[in-house]
Design a protein around this motif. Structure first.
Motif, PDB file in Angstrom:
ATOM      1  N   MET A   1     -15.189   4.175 -19.795  1.00 34.84           N
ATOM      2  CA  MET A   1     -15.033   5.359 -18.808  1.00 34.84           C
ATOM      3  C   MET A   1     -13.517   5.550 -19.054  1.00 34.84           C
ATOM      4  SD  MET A   1     -15.873   5.406 -14.760  1.00 34.84           S
ATOM      5  CE  MET A   1     -17.500   5.849 -14.820  1.00 34.84           C
ATOM      6  N   THR A   2     -13.025   7.186 -19.099  1.00 29.76           N
ATOM      7  CA  THR A   2     -11.903   7.336 -19.178  1.00 29.76           C
ATOM      8  C   THR A   2     -11.241   7.913 -18.086  1.00 29.76           C
ATOM      9  OG1 THR A   2     -12.626   9.578 -20.220  1.00 29.76           O
ATOM     10  CG2 THR A   2     -11.859   7.800 -21.682  1.00 29.76           C
ATOM     11  N   GLU A   3     -12.064   8.178 -17.109  1.00 29.48           N
ATOM     12  CA  GLU A   3     -11.648   8.712 -15.728  1.00 29.48           C
ATOM     13  C   GLU A   3     -10.719   7.968 -14.964  1.00 29.48           C
ATOM     14  OE1 GLU A   3     -13.501  10.315 -11.543  1.00 29.48           O
ATOM     15  OE2 GLU A   3     -14.968   9.431 -13.099  1.00 29.48           O
ATOM     16  N   TRP A   4      -9.575   8.694 -14.634  1.00 27.38           N
ATOM     17  CA  TRP A   4      -8.636   7.935 -14.044  1.00 27.38           C
ATOM     18  C   TRP A   4      -8.490   8.239 -12.433  1.00 27.38           C
ATOM     19  CZ3 TRP A   4      -7.577   3.799 -16.083  1.00 27.38           C
ATOM     20  CH2 TRP A   4      -6.289   3.056 -15.777  1.00 27.38           C
ATOM     21  N   LYS A   5      -8.118   7.286 -11.780  1.00 27.52           N
ATOM     22  CA  LYS A   5      -7.984   7.591 -10.314  1.00 27.52           C
ATOM     23  C   LYS A   5      -6.681   7.050  -9.535  1.00 27.52           C
ATOM     24  CE  LYS A   5     -11.409   7.208  -7.517  1.00 27.52           C
ATOM     25  NZ  LYS A   5     -11.545   8.568  -6.895  1.00 27.52           N
ATOM     26  N   TYR A   6      -6.343   7.648  -8.575  1.00 24.47           N
ATOM     27  CA  TYR A   6      -5.268   7.035  -7.805  1.00 24.47           C
ATOM     28  C   TYR A   6      -5.464   6.764  -6.666  1.00 24.47           C
ATOM     29  CZ  TYR A   6      -2.390   8.165 -12.152  1.00 24.47           C
ATOM     30  OH  TYR A   6      -2.061   7.976 -13.202  1.00 24.47           O
ATOM     31  N   CYS A   7      -4.752   5.677  -5.947  1.00 20.10           N
ATOM     32  CA  CYS A   7      -5.263   5.311  -4.611  1.00 20.10           C
ATOM     33  C   CYS A   7      -4.662   6.241  -3.500  1.00 20.10           C
ATOM     34  CB  CYS A   7      -4.366   4.008  -4.229  1.00 20.10           C
ATOM     35  SG  CYS A   7      -4.441   3.405  -2.784  1.00 20.10           S
ATOM     36  N   PRO A   8      -5.567   6.537  -2.508  1.00 22.83           N
ATOM     37  CA  PRO A   8      -5.282   7.680  -1.390  1.00 22.83           C
ATOM     38  C   PRO A   8      -4.121   7.016  -0.614  1.00 22.83           C
ATOM     39  CG  PRO A   8      -7.363   6.746  -1.379  1.00 22.83           C
ATOM     40  CD  PRO A   8      -6.803   6.154  -2.684  1.00 22.83           C
ATOM     41  N   LYS A   9      -4.162   5.667  -0.584  1.00 22.04           N
ATOM     42  CA  LYS A   9      -3.346   5.099   0.555  1.00 22.04           C
ATOM     43  C   LYS A   9      -1.840   4.987  -0.063  1.00 22.04           C
ATOM     44  CE  LYS A   9      -6.819   4.230   2.983  1.00 22.04           C
ATOM     45  NZ  LYS A   9      -7.030   5.039   4.326  1.00 22.04           N
ATOM     46  N   CYS A  10      -1.671   4.547  -1.365  1.00 24.16           N
ATOM     47  CA  CYS A  10      -0.271   4.295  -1.744  1.00 24.16           C
ATOM     48  C   CYS A  10       0.209   4.986  -2.989  1.00 24.16           C
ATOM     49  CB  CYS A  10       0.198   2.644  -2.077  1.00 24.16           C
ATOM     50  SG  CYS A  10      -0.943   1.983  -3.345  1.00 24.16           S
ATOM     51  N   GLU A  11      -1.043   5.929  -3.598  1.00 26.42           N
ATOM     52  CA  GLU A  11      -0.843   6.330  -4.961  1.00 26.42           C
ATOM     53  C   GLU A  11      -0.837   5.489  -6.158  1.00 26.42           C
ATOM     54  OE1 GLU A  11       2.018   9.720  -4.229  1.00 26.42           O
ATOM     55  OE2 GLU A  11       0.498  10.921  -3.368  1.00 26.42           O
ATOM     56  N   GLY A  12      -1.040   4.218  -5.955  1.00 22.97           N
ATOM     57  CA  GLY A  12      -1.010   3.485  -7.015  1.00 22.97           C
ATOM     58  C   GLY A  12      -2.380   3.503  -7.977  1.00 22.97           C
ATOM     59  N   GLU A  13      -2.171   2.902  -9.227  1.00 29.48           N
ATOM     60  CA  GLU A  13      -3.287   3.266 -10.082  1.00 29.48           C
ATOM     61  C   GLU A  13      -4.539   2.444  -9.794  1.00 29.48           C
ATOM     62  OE1 GLU A  13      -2.716   0.910 -13.899  1.00 29.48           O
ATOM     63  OE2 GLU A  13      -1.312   2.615 -14.347  1.00 29.48           O
ATOM     64  N   MET A  14      -5.845   2.974  -9.939  1.00 29.35           N
ATOM     65  CA  MET A  14      -7.059   2.267  -9.435  1.00 29.35           C
ATOM     66  C   MET A  14      -7.902   1.877 -10.554  1.00 29.35           C
ATOM     67  SD  MET A  14      -7.996   4.252  -5.929  1.00 29.35           S
ATOM     68  CE  MET A  14      -8.881   2.934  -5.216  1.00 29.35           C
ATOM     69  N   ALA A  15      -8.399   0.772 -10.524  1.00 30.45           N
ATOM     70  CA  ALA A  15      -9.092   0.223 -11.710  1.00 30.45           C
ATOM     71  C   ALA A  15     -10.895   0.412 -11.482  1.00 30.45           C
ATOM     72  CB  ALA A  15      -8.998  -1.173 -12.022  1.00 30.45           C
ATOM     73  N   ASP A  16     -11.493   0.745 -12.411  1.00 22.59           N
ATOM     74  CA  ASP A  16     -13.139   1.017 -12.206  1.00 22.59           C
ATOM     75  C   ASP A  16     -13.641  -0.398 -12.222  1.00 22.59           C
ATOM     76  OD1 ASP A  16     -15.357   2.093 -11.999  1.00 22.59           O
ATOM     77  OD2 ASP A  16     -15.456   2.789 -14.040  1.00 22.59           O
ATOM     78  N   GLY A  17     -14.482  -0.663 -11.315  1.00 23.59           N
ATOM     79  CA  GLY A  17     -15.295  -1.942 -11.317  1.00 23.59           C
ATOM     80  C   GLY A  17     -16.496  -2.174 -10.354  1.00 23.59           C
ATOM     81  N   TYR A  18     -16.705  -3.051 -10.191  1.00 23.08           N
ATOM     82  CA  TYR A  18     -18.182  -3.059  -9.089  1.00 23.08           C
ATOM     83  C   TYR A  18     -18.072  -4.546  -8.452  1.00 23.08           C
ATOM     84  CZ  TYR A  18     -19.331  -6.186 -13.230  1.00 23.08           C
ATOM     85  OH  TYR A  18     -19.650  -7.099 -13.761  1.00 23.08           O
ATOM     86  N   THR A  19     -18.622  -4.590  -7.226  1.00 26.24           N
ATOM     87  CA  THR A  19     -18.584  -5.893  -6.676  1.00 26.24           C
ATOM     88  C   THR A  19     -19.964  -6.774  -6.952  1.00 26.24           C
ATOM     89  OG1 THR A  19     -19.691  -4.933  -4.682  1.00 26.24           O
ATOM     90  CG2 THR A  19     -17.177  -5.014  -4.471  1.00 26.24           C
ATOM     91  N   VAL A  20     -19.775  -7.797  -6.787  1.00 27.14           N
ATOM     92  CA  VAL A  20     -20.878  -8.847  -7.198  1.00 27.14           C
ATOM     93  C   VAL A  20     -21.695  -9.363  -5.752  1.00 27.14           C
ATOM     94  CG1 VAL A  20     -21.635 -10.488  -8.686  1.00 27.14           C
ATOM     95  CG2 VAL A  20     -19.927  -9.021  -9.382  1.00 27.14           C
TER      96      VAL A  20
END
Ligand SMILES: [Zn+2]
Length: 73
Positions: A1-20
């Protein structure tokens, strides 16, 4: 996945993942279902009728904010 997101709270880098959901000896990805949970004293929750959608969760590397998506129809 190449999509990139930035945090709506602090504009930091967000990592794609999942909870278990980790149980005794098993692990599974939690799913989203439409409507109200229908509780049963025998099986915990009745899950019939609705389609489970696996939840994708993004996590901010800076502040730890979690953003969840359940993509699909
Ligand atoms: Zn953040």
């Amino acid at each position: 996945m190449t999509e990139w997101k930035y945090c709506p709270k602090c504009e930091g880098e967000m990592a794609d993942g999942y909870t278990v959901d980790q149980g005794y000896g098993t692990a599974s990805v939690p799913t989203w279902r439409e409507g109200e949970p229908r509780k049963s004293i025998w099986v915990g929750l009745k899950l019939g009728g609705t389609t489970p959608i696996e939840i994708t969760t993004w996590r901010c590397r800076r502040c730890g904010y979690l953003e969840s998506y359940a993509p699909g129809a």
